[in-house]
Design an enzyme around this catalytic site. Structure first.
Site, mmCIF file in Angstrom:
data_model
loop_
_atom_site.group_PDB
_atom_site.id
_atom_site.type_symbol
_atom_site.label_atom_id
_atom_site.label_comp_id
_atom_site.label_asym_id
_atom_site.label_seq_id
_atom_site.Cartn_x
_atom_site.Cartn_y
_atom_site.Cartn_z
ATOM 1 N N TYR A 114 -14.801 22.482 -10.986
ATOM 2 C CA TYR A 114 -15.269 21.224 -11.575
ATOM 3 C C TYR A 114 -16.453 20.681 -10.763
ATOM 4 C CZ TYR A 114 -14.614 16.339 -13.166
ATOM 5 O OH TYR A 114 -14.768 15.080 -13.681
ATOM 6 N N LYS A 132 -6.060 13.224 -17.390
ATOM 7 C CA LYS A 132 -6.119 14.090 -18.562
ATOM 8 C C LYS A 132 -4.746 14.144 -19.248
ATOM 9 C CE LYS A 132 -10.281 14.630 -16.987
ATOM 10 N NZ LYS A 132 -10.716 15.668 -16.084
ATOM 11 N N ARG A 155 0.822 -1.214 0.000
ATOM 12 C CA ARG A 155 0.000 0.000 0.000
ATOM 13 C C ARG A 155 0.859 1.269 0.000
ATOM 14 N NH1 ARG A 155 -2.190 0.741 4.824
ATOM 15 N NH2 ARG A 155 -3.100 -1.337 4.856
HETATM 16 C C1 LIG Z 1 -11.640 15.570 -14.993
HETATM 17 C C2 LIG Z 1 -11.326 16.605 -14.003
HETATM 18 C C3 LIG Z 1 -11.070 16.268 -12.675
HETATM 19 C C4 LIG Z 1 -11.269 14.887 -12.134
HETATM 20 O O1 LIG Z 1 -10.408 13.932 -12.623
HETATM 21 P P1 LIG Z 1 -10.850 12.401 -12.632
HETATM 22 O O2 LIG Z 1 -9.572 11.692 -12.843
HETATM 23 O O3 LIG Z 1 -11.837 12.250 -13.757
HETATM 24 O O4 LIG Z 1 -11.473 12.089 -11.307
HETATM 25 C C5 LIG Z 1 -10.690 17.273 -11.816
HETATM 26 N N1 LIG Z 1 -10.581 18.550 -12.230
HETATM 27 C C6 LIG Z 1 -10.826 18.901 -13.495
HETATM 28 C C7 LIG Z 1 -10.682 20.335 -13.869
HETATM 29 C C8 LIG Z 1 -11.234 17.961 -14.423
HETATM 30 O O5 LIG Z 1 -11.532 18.333 -15.673
#
Ligand SMILES: *Cc1c(COP(=O)(O)O)cnc(C)c1O
Length: 396
Positions: free
Chosen positions: A117, A214, A63
């Site tokens: 978000y 992303k 972990r």
């Molecule tokens: C997609 C997104 C997140 C969350 O990320 P996940 O990996 O989908 O949980 C957080 N902040 C912004 C600005 C995003 O576009």
């Protein structure tokens, strides 16, 4: 701790390639391999006790990670001059949640930007509010005016710049300066710019958060989040993350590290293609405002021009007139843009967005329905031709 990507004078592209690749973790293999583990075997009790919670870099229990996760975390730290360390999470939302929990306790107040978000907002409303933490929304363009909102119990300010869906750019240094003077912790969702276009810790942010899902991963094939901390905030972040059992599997960490190595070139192409397409869109009679931080009419553009060294591939535009059904026909007629959530991958995506639904203090006038584009790595001429066909048939 530092890998070989650190060192004075190295530019971000060089750090992206070299960061986190310590020889003792890679045995010389160029791309740090996948180390899978739950149990680690010790030679004797003394060795076991010595490893107990010794921190990143010492194998203890699965972990707490293996070189695969440590290498990625260290690489992200090395991209943030002034940072003390990085913790990884199973998603961007998990990263945001734990970062907030590492700072706030019952009775505290959190100031959160109204353009945050949606799921970040949901965590604050559903979980933090239930713990007796007061949630106050502020206008993304508030700047140093945030001082007026600060009360006796204000403990943290959450920023996201540019804002989700509408791309307002915040005056981050001004807000951080006010926060520092009042002993308040600042957290920034920096997923859009990444440390390549905006090194947040150096700008005065205490905890900087990435949805690595992303641009860091970049290939739409994994979920991952990170929080990188300034020295004063590293212990609390680490303790909270470990106490909550947060963990990222080595396969996802390995894929994200693989994606990271091309972040520099990918971002430059996303930037160039998005600027070309956004500029073209701004000239079309069916298009109202284009919401892109590099455009002078974007709210807060002057802060983007002052603080950021580039723009990425995600932006929105308003259609002139028309309704949801016409917008849906336009979107569904596109052949080079997929319809789907997320962004930052190599493939272009399109989404209908309705930002005012989730907002309280910074609702905005719209000329018509809004569309968000994630500009991928296709040839921008093909993307423009697709949008041209779609807009030609757009009826108000
Ligand atoms: C997609 C997104 C997140 C969350 O990320 P996940 O990996 O989908 O949980 C957080 N902040 C912004 C600005 C995003 O576009």
């Amino acid at each position: 701790m530092s890998g070989n990507g650190e060192g004075p004078g190295k530019k971000p592209d060089t750090r992206i390639v070299q960061a986190g690749r310590r020889k003792e973790w890679t045995a010389g293999i160029v791309n740090p391999p996948v180390w899978r583990a739950s149990t680690i075997l010790f030679d004797n009790i003394a060795a076991m006790r010595a490893a107990d919670h010794a921190g990143d870099g010492v194998l203890d229990y699965g972990r707490f990670g293996t070189p695969t996760q440590w290498s990625l975390a260290e690489a992200l730290t090395e991209l943030e001059p002034g940072a003390a360390g990085t913790r990884l999470f199973s998603s961007g939302v998990a990263a945001i949640s734990v970062a907030l929990l590492s700072v706030l306790k019952p009775g505290d107040e959190l100031l959160i930007v109204d353009s945050a978000y949606g799921p970040t907002r949901r965590f604050c409303q559903k979980i933090l509010a239930r713990q007796g933490i007061r949630i106050t929304y502020y206008d993304p363009l508030i700047g140093s005016g945030i001082e007026q909102l600060i009360g006796e119990n204000t403990r943290a300010i959450l920023l996201e710049s540019p804002g989700s869906l509408t791309f307002e750019v915040q005056d981050i240094p001004a807000i951080c300066a006010v926060a520092k003077a009042r002993g308040i912790t600042t957290l920034l969702d920096n997923s859009w710019a990444t440390p390549i276009f905006f090194p947040a810790i150096a700008a005065g942010v205490d905890l900087t958060i990435l949805a690595c899902t992303k641009y860091i991963a970049g290939h739409s094939d994994l979920m991952l989040g990170s929080v990188t901390a300034a020295p004063d905030h590293w212990d609390a972040l680490s303790e909270t993350s470990l106490a909550l059992g947060q963990y990222v599997g080595p396969d996802d960490a390995w894929l994200a590290a693989r994606g990271l190595r091309t972040l520099g070139v990918r971002l430059r192409q996303h930037q160039a293609s998005a600027l070309q397409i956004a500029s073209w869109l701004a000239e079309q009679p069916q298009v109202g405002r284009v919401l892109h931080p590099a455009f002078p009419n974007c709210p807060g553009h002057e802060f983007w021009a002052r603080d950021f060294s580039g723009s990425s591939g995600l932006f929105s535009f308003e259609l002139k007139g028309g309704d949801d059904a016409a917008r849906s026909r336009l979107i569904e007629g596109l052949t080079n843009f997929g319809i789907g959530y997320s962004w930052g991958g190599f493939e272009s995506l399109v989404l209908p967005v309705d930002p005012n639904r989730g907002r309280t203090v910074a609702k905005r006038e719209q000329e018509g329905p809004m569309v968000r584009l994630n500009i991928g790595l296709e040839d921008p001429d093909d993307l423009i031709a697709d949008l041209e066909r779609g807009l030609a048939s757009y009826k108000s």
